[in-house]
Scaffold this active site. Structure first.
Site, PDB file in Angstrom:
ATOM      1  N   GLU B 101       9.728  61.098  15.543  1.00 44.26           N
ATOM      2  CA  GLU B 101       9.220  59.722  15.558  1.00 44.26           C
ATOM      3  C   GLU B 101       8.952  59.207  16.966  1.00 44.26           C
ATOM      4  OE1 GLU B 101      11.538  60.905  13.853  1.00 44.26           O
ATOM      5  OE2 GLU B 101      11.359  60.317  11.766  1.00 44.26           O
ATOM      6  N   THR B 180      11.048  50.349  13.788  1.00 45.10           N
ATOM      7  CA  THR B 180      10.315  49.903  12.611  1.00 45.10           C
ATOM      8  C   THR B 180      11.129  48.868  11.841  1.00 45.10           C
ATOM      9  OG1 THR B 180      11.238  51.738  11.356  1.00 45.10           O
ATOM     10  CG2 THR B 180       9.084  52.081  12.371  1.00 45.10           C
ATOM     11  N   ASP B 264      15.591  45.114   9.663  1.00 44.02           N
ATOM     12  CA  ASP B 264      15.687  46.511  10.091  1.00 44.02           C
ATOM     13  C   ASP B 264      17.112  47.020   9.921  1.00 44.02           C
ATOM     14  OD1 ASP B 264      17.251  45.617  12.210  1.00 44.02           O
ATOM     15  OD2 ASP B 264      16.142  46.755  13.719  1.00 44.02           O
ATOM     16  N   GLU B 266      18.937  48.489  12.729  1.00 42.42           N
ATOM     17  CA  GLU B 266      19.584  48.706  14.032  1.00 42.42           C
ATOM     18  C   GLU B 266      19.597  47.490  14.955  1.00 42.42           C
ATOM     19  OE1 GLU B 266      17.055  50.787  13.025  1.00 42.42           O
ATOM     20  OE2 GLU B 266      18.155  52.615  12.491  1.00 42.42           O
ATOM     21  N   ASP B 289       6.714  48.228   5.947  1.00 44.64           N
ATOM     22  CA  ASP B 289       6.663  47.904   4.526  1.00 44.64           C
ATOM     23  C   ASP B 289       6.866  46.405   4.331  1.00 44.64           C
ATOM     24  OD1 ASP B 289       9.569  48.825   5.203  1.00 44.64           O
ATOM     25  OD2 ASP B 289       9.801  47.579   3.417  1.00 44.64           O
TER      26      ASP B 289
END
Lengths: 334, 334
Positions: B101, B180, B264, B266, B289
């Site tokens: 990623e 993300t 998220d 984190e 999303d």
């Protein structure tokens, strides 16, 4: 999933010859770099609610092979021995305020707060108390009070950070996570019981993607300590960890899948760090409330908190006395 | 609750005189210990899913007052300047495998994996990539793959540990958490949007005891970056963090109370460490999303993951270019 028990050793050090024999007996080749001739070992205990932490003095038992770069830290090694050589440098110390929940244990062990210089960076609320118990250098570390709100820094993130920072600073031989937990009476738990966790898992990390689902649960086997559990008459059971004091239906589903007897808010995070750094861990959990009864968890928890702290204040010294002079392998019958 | 913006400074260093003027202008008294005459600064970026991290080279901008013990670490100071003096020692490096990623960003920035010597202890899966971007020393750090299961080490515990360890090892001037998130269309979020978090909170730490309830939510204000958000045309919104990819009714209740636009796994944990160590933080979250629509989160997440990585690969270089030569105060109109 943990191989800590096999990779580590708590060794009774009566001299190099004796220590070498024990190493050969147990094929602990990672201890062959020891230069600890005639020197004793150490222990420390981690208290996320109430607990303790074991380490070796700086520059001892470094187990560094020739040619290794000194800047590369190879992770802690396991060594709990006899009275520390008082001529060796002591651990760095810092001034800290005491934490209410750890005080009974600090007083029982007659430890002293560190002063002046911290082994931790400035800004963190973490506290450390140190002393010598049964020939072991014992450090109690606690995550301390939240700087803004003034309450204890419970939960997985502060406790994993404290575990990591303490491991790096103190290079412990053995980690003891002494804390409180909710117990399931369906699994035989009673208020005041002290459990040794045999397995760790999480119940609030749901990631419904193949393999990530297993990662979320994050099952870790405990360092095997069957002899310790039997000889000190502790109960044993699996521990499930989540960041909430309550339990939703989803949490309950995961806790059941984890086959947990006790439920806490830190244990699996401590085990994650201990496993990553290959440090043996004994997780002692005193039951403050019964989860699967009709009494409200919060009321039970608050009412029984001091009793649990007292139970751990009794249990931790017994564990320190028991492990002193033993190898990790000695803690479990093969 | 965060005072990072006021306590820190990203300074353009054209020489001691100029730097001193800037310090006086902004009353950044903590920078008065700087001995960085004619030396440049640095930046690094933290990627828990996809991200980057900023630090200063070892032994620079130490801001240590005379008489202080060298063993006491006073926490990172904020300094992002111009081209680093190449005669100064570089950060320690170690061999690491790449993380899928983060690769687009690593490639975009033309960073190289560290080799041979790690700034982290052995046993951890963490990776670091380094290079010089816009006169800044940039480090990308990622939590790496779980050693047993082989999946990315997502969630609050690994990411908080990585943030702490990187802060201690690299002493960053600025932390950028690029990752993300799920977005709420009711709050205006669309797939592919890049948000800058203006506030952090948790939605899976329910502790129904007075004050502990607030601690569980753990709200932290972001370092103010209004100018950056406006000039680089990012969206802004509050971020709520939990360790699950899905969302239970209890999670949703807390997310709504947190007034979150993005969600998220984190961000709040990174902010907790950054706040504790007084490091300015820019949290960039690319929406993979839409949480409040009828499409399954997991399918959307997996489908849009590479698009989000690409969006962050565009956003992070823009942020690095923007912060280069600025103070933290410059990032926000007073």
């Amino acid at each position: 999933m943990s191989s800590r028990g096999r990779r580590s050793q708590l060794a009774w050090e009566e001299g190099a010859g004796n220590a070498r024999d024990r190493r050969l007996e147990s094929s602990q080749i990672e201890l062959q770099g020891s230069r600890g001739r005639g020197r004793g070992g150490s222990v420390a205990t981690l208290v996320c609610e109430v607990g303790s932490y074991a380490s070796q003095p700086a520059n001892r038992f470094s187990f560094r092979a020739e040619g290794e770069r000194s800047t590369e830290w190879r992770g802690p090694r396991i060594w709990v021995g006899r009275k520390a050589d008082s001529t060796l440098p002591r651990q760095l110390k810092q001034s800290w305020l005491s934490l209410a929940e750890a005080l009974p244990l600090v007083e029982t062990l007659q430890l002293v707060e560190d002063e002046q210089i911290s082994v931790f960076p400035s800004g963190v609320p973490w506290k450390k108390y140190s002393g010598e118990i049964d020939g072991l250098d014992v450090h109690i570390v606690v995550p301390g009070k939240d700087k803004t709100l003034g309450v204890d820094s419970v939960g997985t993130v502060p406790c994993s950070l404290l575990t990591y920072a303490s491991a790096v600073a103190l290079r412990p031989n053995l980690l003891i996570n002494a804390g409180t937990a909710g117990g399931f009476q369906a699994k035989g738990a009673n208020i005041g019981d002290v459990y040794v966790a045999t397995e760790f898992a999480n119940h609030d990390r749901r990631i419904p993607i193949p393999v990530f689902d297993k990662y979320g649960v994050g099952t870790i086997e405990a360092t095997p300590t069957g002899n310790l559990i039997r000889d000190l008459k502790f109960k044993e059971g699996k521990l499930s960890t989540g960041n909430s004091l309550d339990m939703t239906l989803q949490d309950e589903e995961y806790i059941k899948a984890n086959d947990a007897t006790v439920k806490d808010m830190e244990g699996a995070a401590v085990a994650y760090v201990a496993n990553m750094l290959a440090i043996p861990l004994i997780s002692l959990k005193a039951v403050t409330d019964i989860v699967d009864d009709s009494k409200p968890t919060v009321e039970e928890f608050l009412k029984n908190m001091s009793m649990a702290a007292s139970a751990l204040s009794n249990a931790v010294p017994l564990v320190l006395k028991y492990v002193s002079g033993k190898t990790v392998a000695d803690l479990h019958s093969s």
